[in-house]
Scaffold this active site. Structure first.
Site, PDB file in Angstrom:
ATOM      1  N   LYS A 275     -21.593 -42.912  36.044  1.00  0.00           N
ATOM      2  CA  LYS A 275     -21.091 -41.578  35.717  1.00  0.00           C
ATOM      3  C   LYS A 275     -19.935 -41.168  36.635  1.00  0.00           C
ATOM      4  CE  LYS A 275     -23.984 -38.113  36.404  1.00  0.00           C
ATOM      5  NZ  LYS A 275     -23.977 -38.668  37.685  1.00  0.00           N
TER       6      LYS A 275
ATOM      7  N   THR B 127     -18.055 -43.154  38.446  1.00  0.00           N
ATOM      8  CA  THR B 127     -16.957 -44.079  38.199  1.00  0.00           C
ATOM      9  C   THR B 127     -16.150 -43.630  36.982  1.00  0.00           C
ATOM     10  OG1 THR B 127     -18.304 -45.870  39.102  1.00  0.00           O
ATOM     11  CG2 THR B 127     -16.387 -46.503  37.799  1.00  0.00           C
TER      12      THR B 127
ATOM     13  N   ARG C  33     -19.232 -34.274  43.765  1.00  0.00           N
ATOM     14  CA  ARG C  33     -20.062 -33.867  44.898  1.00  0.00           C
ATOM     15  C   ARG C  33     -19.883 -34.808  46.088  1.00  0.00           C
ATOM     16  NH1 ARG C  33     -25.736 -34.266  42.301  1.00  0.00           N
ATOM     17  NH2 ARG C  33     -24.653 -35.971  41.260  1.00  0.00           N
TER      18      ARG C  33
ATOM     19  N   LYS D 111     -30.130 -45.450  46.087  1.00  0.00           N
ATOM     20  CA  LYS D 111     -29.138 -45.086  45.073  1.00  0.00           C
ATOM     21  C   LYS D 111     -27.725 -45.526  45.444  1.00  0.00           C
ATOM     22  CE  LYS D 111     -27.456 -41.048  42.510  1.00  0.00           C
ATOM     23  NZ  LYS D 111     -26.098 -40.969  43.042  1.00  0.00           N
TER      24      LYS D 111
ATOM     25  N   ALA E 276     -29.489 -33.254  41.372  1.00  0.00           N
ATOM     26  CA  ALA E 276     -29.783 -32.676  40.061  1.00  0.00           C
ATOM     27  C   ALA E 276     -31.254 -32.769  39.702  1.00  0.00           C
ATOM     28  CB  ALA E 276     -28.949 -33.362  38.990  1.00  0.00           C
TER      29      ALA E 276
ATOM     30  N   PHE F   7     -27.145 -37.118  37.408  1.00  0.00           N
ATOM     31  CA  PHE F   7     -28.132 -37.817  36.587  1.00  0.00           C
ATOM     32  C   PHE F   7     -27.847 -37.615  35.090  1.00  0.00           C
ATOM     33  CE2 PHE F   7     -30.730 -37.200  40.573  1.00  0.00           C
ATOM     34  CZ  PHE F   7     -30.601 -38.511  40.992  1.00  0.00           C
TER      35      PHE F   7
ATOM     36  N   PHE G  14     -19.390 -53.553  30.891  1.00  0.00           N
ATOM     37  CA  PHE G  14     -19.815 -54.607  31.810  1.00  0.00           C
ATOM     38  C   PHE G  14     -19.387 -55.949  31.226  1.00  0.00           C
ATOM     39  CE2 PHE G  14     -22.115 -51.322  33.780  1.00  0.00           C
ATOM     40  CZ  PHE G  14     -22.670 -51.765  34.974  1.00  0.00           C
TER      41      PHE G  14
ATOM     42  N   TRP H  86     -13.563 -49.606  35.398  1.00  0.00           N
ATOM     43  CA  TRP H  86     -14.084 -50.262  36.600  1.00  0.00           C
ATOM     44  C   TRP H  86     -13.195 -51.458  36.964  1.00  0.00           C
ATOM     45  CZ3 TRP H  86     -15.717 -54.967  38.347  1.00  0.00           C
ATOM     46  CH2 TRP H  86     -16.458 -54.981  39.539  1.00  0.00           C
TER      47      TRP H  86
END
Length: 558
Positions: free
Chosen positions: A73, A75, A96, A107, A275, A303, A383, A411
C-alpha cells in the site's frame, strides 16, 4: 542477478537538498526548519498563511486485508505520487511515520519499497525528527503527574482504582501490557494496577494527528480524561495543569516533516497512529498543508479498507472537513491467492481458481469504498511470478464490480510503471462526483454507530457487548459525548475479529471487550476480540538481523 534490496536502492538515491524540494511547493527557505540536508519541518507561521488558498484533489490509497504475501500500500502511494508528477501534475505525498515497534518486530518499515520509496529511508524508519519520542514524553509526563498528584494529597479526589491513563513506549513489549506500579514502600506512592500501550496507540498521538494548530492541540490535550473520582466525576489533564507542559513538549512535533521520494516528489511524513488500534491516518496538519500547495495529494490509510479507509472517512474527513476525490484499492495476485486458500509456500504456482475465489475480499472492499460515495480504482501491485491468466482474472472480476483494475509496476520501474493508474486517477478526480458522505450521522447513538460499522463494513450478523459496556456508552452519551465517531480496534487480517478467517465472511459476531473514551482526540474506541494495544515481538523479530556493516552502514531494515 538478484534485485537490489530496498535499503540498497534508497542508499543510491540522487536526493536534492530539502530547500529545493520546499521551493518546488513554494515554501521559502526561511520557513523550513532543516534536520540535516534531506529533511525539514515546515513552520507553523507559513502553514497559518495558507488558509485562504483553494485545496487540491485528495486521493486515498487503501488495500485489501493484509496477508503475509504482501500488498504494498505505501509503495503504491509513493509510486502514484511519482506517477502523477511524471504526467505533469503538481503532486505531493502524505504518509505516516514509522513506529520502532514493527520495524524491529515483524511488519518492517513504512517508507515504500523498490523504486517507489521515500528517503532518507533509514532515518524515517528509526528516530526521524523525534516526533514519536516527543509524543511518548508528553504522554508519560501526564502519567507521572497523575501519580504525583495522588501522592501529594490527591486534592482532586482521584479514585486510584479508576485511573484510566496508562503509560506508553514505542516498542513491542508484551511483558508491559499489565503491571503494578508504585511498589517498594511509602516513598514510592500508592500501588495500583496499570500497564503500557505502544506509543502509536496513545491518545496523544491521535490528538497530534487531528489537531489543526497549536491552540487546538492544547485544548485537546486539556480535554483528555485521565480517570474518575469516587463519585464517578471525570478528571481531565487540565485539572492537573498538565496541558501546558505537554504542549511545550509537542510544539515542534506538531509541525509537519518534509522529505522526498526517490524521484524527488515532495513527501510529507507526519504522525503515525496504527489503524488496527487507532485511526490509522497521517496528520491533518500535513494533509491540509499539502492540499494548499499541490494540485494532487496522495495519502494512505493503514491496513485494509475495513479499518484504515473506514476511519479515514468517518474520523479524519469528518473532523477536518475533507473529502477524497478518488480511492485506490491495492491488491496483489499473491495476496488474493492466499485469500482463496493457498498457503504462502505455494504462491509461486499459477492458480487462477484461487485468485478468483480470493477476489471476494477485494470485491467487499470495493463495495465498502463506493458506499461512501467515492469512485474506486484497483491497483494490481505486480510481482515477478504473477501470470497473465491470474492478472486477467483480477481485471475481469473488478470489471464485473463496476470498477477497473490496472496493473502497476512501480516497485520495479518507478513512476514509468504506474502512468496508467495516474491517468485513471486524474480522470476520476476531475469528474467531481461530490457524493462523499460518512457512514453514519453524528447524532446516532454510540452503540448504534458500532453496529453500523460492524454490519455495513464487516458484514457482521451481530455485535456482542455486555451490559457494563452498553451502560458505559449510555453514560458517555448522557455526559455529552454521544456525537463522537467510533474508532474500532480490531484485527487487520480479517473482516471478523478472528485473524485466521480470510475472504469475505458474512453473519459473524463482533464481540466488544472494552470501550475507551478519547475525549481529547474526539472519538470512542471499541476494542474487539483479542486485539492488543501493546503488541508483542514475533518468535524471530526483525531486530535479530538489523545491524551495522563494516562500512558503518545500517543493514537489515526493510
Amino acid at each position: 542477478m538478484a534485485p537490489k534490496s530496498d535499503i540498497e536502492i534508497a542508499r543510491a538515491a540522487q536526493k536534492r537538498p530539502i530547500q529545493e524540494i520546499g521551493a518546488s511547493l513554494g515554501i521559502p527557505e526561511t520557513d523550513l526548519l532543516p534536520y540535516g540536508h534531506d529533511k525539514a519541518k515546515v513552520s507553523a507561521e507559513f502553514i497559518a498563511g495558507l488558509k485562504d488558498r483553494p485545496n487540491g484533489k485528495l486521493i486515498l490509497v487503501t488495500a485489501i486485508n493484509p496477508t503475509p504475501a504482501g500488498e504494498g500500500k505505501t509503495t503504491t502511494t509513493v509510486g502514484l505520487g511519482d506517477g502523477l508528477a511524471r504526467i505533469g501534475k503538481k503532486a505531493a505525498i502524505c504518509i505516516r511515520e514509522a513506529s520502532l515497534g514493527p520495524c524491529f518486530g515483524m511488519k518492517g518499515g513504512a517508507a515504500g519499497g523498490g523504486y517507489a520509496q521515500v528517503v532518507p529511508m533509514e532515518d524515517m524508519n528509526l528516530h526521524f525528527t523525534g516526533d514519536f519520542h516527543a509524543i511518548t514524553s508528553a504522554h508519560n509526563l501526564l502519567a507521572a503527574m497523575i501519580d504525583n498528584h495522588i501522592y501529594w494529597g490527591n486534592e482532586l479526589g482521584i479514585d486510584q482504582r479508576r485511573v484510566s491513563w496508562r503509560r506508553v513506549m514505542d516498542m513491542n513489549d508484551r511483558a508491559l501490557r499489565d503491571m503494578v506500579c508504585s511498589l517498594g514502600g511509602v516513598a514510592n506512592g500508592y500501588p495500583r494496577e496499570t500497564g503500557f500501550d505502544i506509543t502509536v496507540a496513545s491518545e496523544v498521538m491521535a490528538i497530534l494527528c487531528l489537531a489543526t494548530d497549536i491552540h487546538d492541540l492544547q485544548k485537546r490535550l486539556g480535554d483528555i480524561i485521565v480517570g474518575y473520582t469516587r463519585d464517578r466525576a471525570s478528571v481531565h489533564a487540565r485539572d492537573l495543569k498538565a496541558d501546558g507542559a505537554m504542549t511545550v513538549l509537542l510544539k515542534d512535533a506538531l509541525q509537519p516533516n518534509l522529505v522526498q521520494t526517490l524521484e524527488n516528489t515532495p513527501a510529507f511524513v507526519h504522525g503515525g497512529p496504527f489503524a488496527n488500534i487507532a485511526h490509522g491516518c497521517n496528520s491533518v496538519m500535513a494533509t491540509t498543508t499539502a492540499l494548499k500547495l499541490a494540485d494532487y495529494v496522495v495519502t494512505e490509510a493503514g491496513f485494509g479498507a475495513d479499518l484504515g479507509a473506514e476511519k479515514f472517512m468517518n474520523i479524519k474527513c469528518r473532523k477536518a472537513g475533507l473529502a477524497p476525490s478518488a480511492v485506490v484499492i491495492v491488491a496483489t495476485v499473491r495476496a488474493l491467492k492466499m485469500n482463496g486458500g493457498v498457503a504462502k509456500a505455494d504462491l509461486g504456482a499459477e492458480n487462477v481458481a484461487a485468485v478468483t475465489a480470493g477476489c471476494a475480499n477485494l470485491g467487499r472492499h470495493i463495495e465498502n469504498v463506493k458506499s461512501f460515495g467515492v469512485p474506486a480504482v484497483v491497483a494490481i501491485n505486480h510481482f515477478a511470478d504473477d501470470t497473465e491468466a491470474e492478472i486477467a482474472a483480477v481485471k475481469e472480476y473488478v470489471a464485473h464490480q463496476g470498477s477497473e483494475a490496472i496493473l502497476c509496476r512501480h516497485w520495479a520501474d518507478g513512476s514509468a510503471g504506474i502512468e496508467a493508474l495516474a491517468q485513471r486517477v486524474v480522470a476520476l478526480a476531475e469528474a467531481d462526483h461530490h457524493g462523499f458522505a460518512p457512514l453514519y450521522p453524528d447524532e446516532m447513538g454510540l452503540f448504534h454507530k458500532i453496529e453500523t460499522i460492524a454490519k455495513r463494513i464487516y458484514r457482521a450478523g451481530e455485535v456482542i457487548a455486555d451490559k457494563k459496556i452498553r451502560d458505559q456508552l449510555h453514560a458517555w452519551e448522557q455526559a455529552g459525548y454521544g456525537n463522537l465517531p467510533i474508532c474500532m480496534a480490531k484485527t487487520q487480517y480479517s473482516f471478523t475479529t478472528d485473524p485466521n478467517v480470510r475472504g469475505a465472511p458474512e453473519g459473524h459476531s463482533v464481540p466488544i471487550r472494552e470501550v475507551r473514551l478519547a475525549a481529547g482526540a474526539g472519538f470512542v474506541v471499541a476494542i474487539c476480540g483479542e486485539i492488543m494495544t501493546m503488541p508483542g515481538l514475533p518468535s524471530k523479530p526483525a531486530a535479530e538481523t538489523i545491524g551495522l556493516n563494516p562500512e558503518g552502514q545500517i543493514e537489515g531494515l526493510f
